[in-house]
Design a protein around this motif. Structure first.
Motif, PDB file in Angstrom:
ATOM      1  N   GLU A 151      40.355 -39.000  29.575  1.00 25.99           N
ATOM      2  CA  GLU A 151      41.259 -38.997  30.735  1.00 25.99           C
ATOM      3  C   GLU A 151      41.314 -37.616  31.383  1.00 25.99           C
ATOM      4  O   GLU A 151      41.240 -37.482  32.614  1.00 25.99           O
ATOM      5  N   GLU A 152      41.451 -36.578  30.569  1.00 27.04           N
ATOM      6  CA  GLU A 152      41.505 -35.215  31.100  1.00 27.04           C
ATOM      7  C   GLU A 152      40.187 -34.839  31.777  1.00 27.04           C
ATOM      8  O   GLU A 152      40.182 -34.213  32.845  1.00 27.04           O
ATOM      9  N   TYR A 153      39.083 -35.221  31.150  1.00 28.29           N
ATOM     10  CA  TYR A 153      37.776 -34.935  31.735  1.00 28.29           C
ATOM     11  C   TYR A 153      37.636 -35.590  33.112  1.00 28.29           C
ATOM     12  O   TYR A 153      37.168 -34.947  34.072  1.00 28.29           O
ATOM     13  N   CYS A 154      38.036 -36.831  33.231  1.00 29.45           N
ATOM     14  CA  CYS A 154      37.893 -37.552  34.499  1.00 29.45           C
ATOM     15  C   CYS A 154      38.722 -36.916  35.609  1.00 29.45           C
ATOM     16  O   CYS A 154      38.359 -36.982  36.788  1.00 29.45           O
ATOM     17  N   GLN A 155      39.830 -36.284  35.252  1.00 29.93           N
ATOM     18  CA  GLN A 155      40.667 -35.622  36.256  1.00 29.93           C
ATOM     19  C   GLN A 155      40.034 -34.329  36.767  1.00 29.93           C
ATOM     20  O   GLN A 155      40.286 -33.912  37.897  1.00 29.93           O
ATOM     21  N   LEU A 156      39.195 -33.698  35.957  1.00 26.34           N
ATOM     22  CA  LEU A 156      38.626 -32.396  36.307  1.00 26.34           C
ATOM     23  C   LEU A 156      37.156 -32.454  36.719  1.00 26.34           C
ATOM     24  O   LEU A 156      36.657 -31.545  37.376  1.00 26.34           O
TER      25      LEU A 156
ATOM     26  N   PHE B 281      32.480 -10.512  32.483  1.00 29.62           N
ATOM     27  CA  PHE B 281      32.440 -11.864  33.042  1.00 29.62           C
ATOM     28  C   PHE B 281      33.827 -12.495  33.126  1.00 29.62           C
ATOM     29  O   PHE B 281      33.953 -13.662  33.502  1.00 29.62           O
ATOM     30  N   ALA B 282      34.856 -11.749  32.766  1.00 40.22           N
ATOM     31  CA  ALA B 282      36.196 -12.329  32.669  1.00 40.22           C
ATOM     32  C   ALA B 282      36.681 -12.911  33.993  1.00 40.22           C
ATOM     33  O   ALA B 282      37.407 -13.912  34.019  1.00 40.22           O
ATOM     34  N   GLY B 283      36.265 -12.290  35.110  1.00 37.54           N
ATOM     35  CA  GLY B 283      36.714 -12.787  36.408  1.00 37.54           C
ATOM     36  C   GLY B 283      36.090 -14.103  36.806  1.00 37.54           C
ATOM     37  O   GLY B 283      36.552 -14.752  37.750  1.00 37.54           O
ATOM     38  N   GLN B 284      35.062 -14.521  36.077  1.00 36.53           N
ATOM     39  CA  GLN B 284      34.357 -15.763  36.430  1.00 36.53           C
ATOM     40  C   GLN B 284      34.753 -16.948  35.549  1.00 36.53           C
ATOM     41  O   GLN B 284      34.202 -18.035  35.686  1.00 36.53           O
ATOM     42  N   VAL B 285      35.696 -16.758  34.634  1.00 41.19           N
ATOM     43  CA  VAL B 285      36.146 -17.841  33.757  1.00 41.19           C
ATOM     44  C   VAL B 285      37.648 -18.041  33.958  1.00 41.19           C
ATOM     45  O   VAL B 285      38.432 -17.097  33.843  1.00 41.19           O
ATOM     46  N   VAL B 286      38.029 -19.278  34.272  1.00 43.15           N
ATOM     47  CA  VAL B 286      39.416 -19.571  34.634  1.00 43.15           C
ATOM     48  C   VAL B 286      39.959 -20.676  33.724  1.00 43.15           C
ATOM     49  O   VAL B 286      39.328 -21.718  33.561  1.00 43.15           O
ATOM     50  N   LEU B 287      41.117 -20.443  33.136  1.00 44.46           N
ATOM     51  CA  LEU B 287      41.787 -21.494  32.367  1.00 44.46           C
ATOM     52  C   LEU B 287      42.316 -22.547  33.323  1.00 44.46           C
ATOM     53  O   LEU B 287      43.078 -22.245  34.233  1.00 44.46           O
ATOM     54  N   ARG B 288      41.930 -23.793  33.112  1.00 40.01           N
ATOM     55  CA  ARG B 288      42.397 -24.887  33.960  1.00 40.01           C
ATOM     56  C   ARG B 288      43.655 -25.526  33.404  1.00 40.01           C
ATOM     57  O   ARG B 288      44.638 -25.713  34.112  1.00 40.01           O
ATOM     58  N   GLU B 289      43.617 -25.894  32.128  1.00 40.72           N
ATOM     59  CA  GLU B 289      44.812 -26.493  31.537  1.00 40.72           C
ATOM     60  C   GLU B 289      44.654 -26.595  30.029  1.00 40.72           C
ATOM     61  O   GLU B 289      43.552 -26.592  29.490  1.00 40.72           O
ATOM     62  N   HIS B 290      45.796 -26.674  29.356  1.00 43.35           N
ATOM     63  CA  HIS B 290      45.848 -27.012  27.945  1.00 43.35           C
ATOM     64  C   HIS B 290      46.265 -28.474  27.827  1.00 43.35           C
ATOM     65  O   HIS B 290      47.151 -28.936  28.555  1.00 43.35           O
ATOM     66  N   SER B 291      45.654 -29.197  26.918  1.00 47.57           N
ATOM     67  CA  SER B 291      46.063 -30.569  26.670  1.00 47.57           C
ATOM     68  C   SER B 291      47.498 -30.589  26.164  1.00 47.57           C
ATOM     69  O   SER B 291      47.893 -29.760  25.331  1.00 47.57           O
ATOM     70  N   VAL B 292      48.288 -31.504  26.669  1.00 51.64           N
ATOM     71  CA  VAL B 292      49.699 -31.578  26.284  1.00 51.64           C
ATOM     72  C   VAL B 292      49.850 -32.097  24.864  1.00 51.64           C
ATOM     73  O   VAL B 292      50.671 -31.594  24.084  1.00 51.64           O
TER      74      VAL B 292
END
Length: 228
Positions: free
Chosen positions: A62-67, A13-24
């Motif tokens: 804030e991060e949730y609202c952006q994504l 399933f690795a191709g179906q999970v994508v890292l979007r961002e790490h919290s700064v």
């Protein structure tokens, strides 16, 4: 100095999970799961036990609202170290951080699914989502926390790795290929029917190519949903 977060995905399933961002500023990461019902946002989060600290919760919102607009739902998992005895039954008090997290969940339609203590007598490890979990269980203890196993019925298209050999045309000896094709005896094709002639032609050409073109192994990930 934090608790540490990690996300593991089965190879299929690795191709179906994508890292979007790490919290700064905080120990939190966001991932997109490309499921059969659409993209699901998944957040792995560790919030240290810091009474009165709410900036990490406000930052999460804030991060949730952006994504969020790109996804049909969201799942939060993690050790959040908040107390709210009227919301999280196994809590020591009603804390400022617990109230802040509860208000965030209420404003976005999230529900918390863990119902048993996960560290001593307190419920600190949470599973929060805006759609129902099929099951949530508190399992054996590792160190000072119990494992929390949450299952959601959002099928993920499985993919497999296909291995095949292909010609490495960049290393082909085209001069030798031309000489072999020109010098090859093609006359046996005159005595064959069309199907047999095609097989003879195909076999002969590939025999020449394999003598003068190196081959390399190619790995391709094939999904049951080709659009993924």
């Amino acid at each position: 100095s934090g608790g540490g977060i990690a996300v593991f995905v089965l190879d299929n399933f690795a191709g179906q999970v994508v890292l979007r961002e790490h919290s700064v500023r905080h120990e939190r990461s966001w991932h997109t799961i490309h499921s059969e019902i659409g993209p699901v946002l998944c957040c792995a989060w560790y919030r240290p036990p810091c009474p009165g600290e709410v900036e990490s919760i406000k930052g999460c919102e804030e991060e949730y609202c952006q994504l969020a607009d790109e996804h049909i739902g969201c799942i939060f998992v993690g050790d959040l170290n908040v107390h709210h005895s009227r919301w999280l039954r196994h809590s020591a008090s009603v804390s400022v951080e617990g109230t802040t997290l509860l208000r965030f969940c209420q404003s976005k339609g999230f529900k918390q699914f863990v119902k048993q203590p996960t560290r001593e007598d307190h419920l600190l490890d949470l599973v929060i989502a805006d759609f129902d979990a099929s099951s949530v269980d508190v399992l054996a203890k590792i160190a000072d926390h119990h494992i929390v196993l949450a299952k959601f019925d959002v099928g993920v298209p499985e993919s497999t790795v296909v291995r095949r050999f292909v010609f490495d045309y960049s290393k082909a000896d085209w001069a030798e290929i031309s000489r072999d094709l020109l010098g090859f005896d093609w006359t046996p094709m005159d005595l064959l029917d069309v199907d047999a002639a095609e097989r003879f032609f195909h076999r002969s050409v590939f025999g020449i190519l394999r003598r003068h073109i190196p081959e390399r192994e190619l790995l391709e990930r094939k999904s049951v949903h080709p659009w993924v």
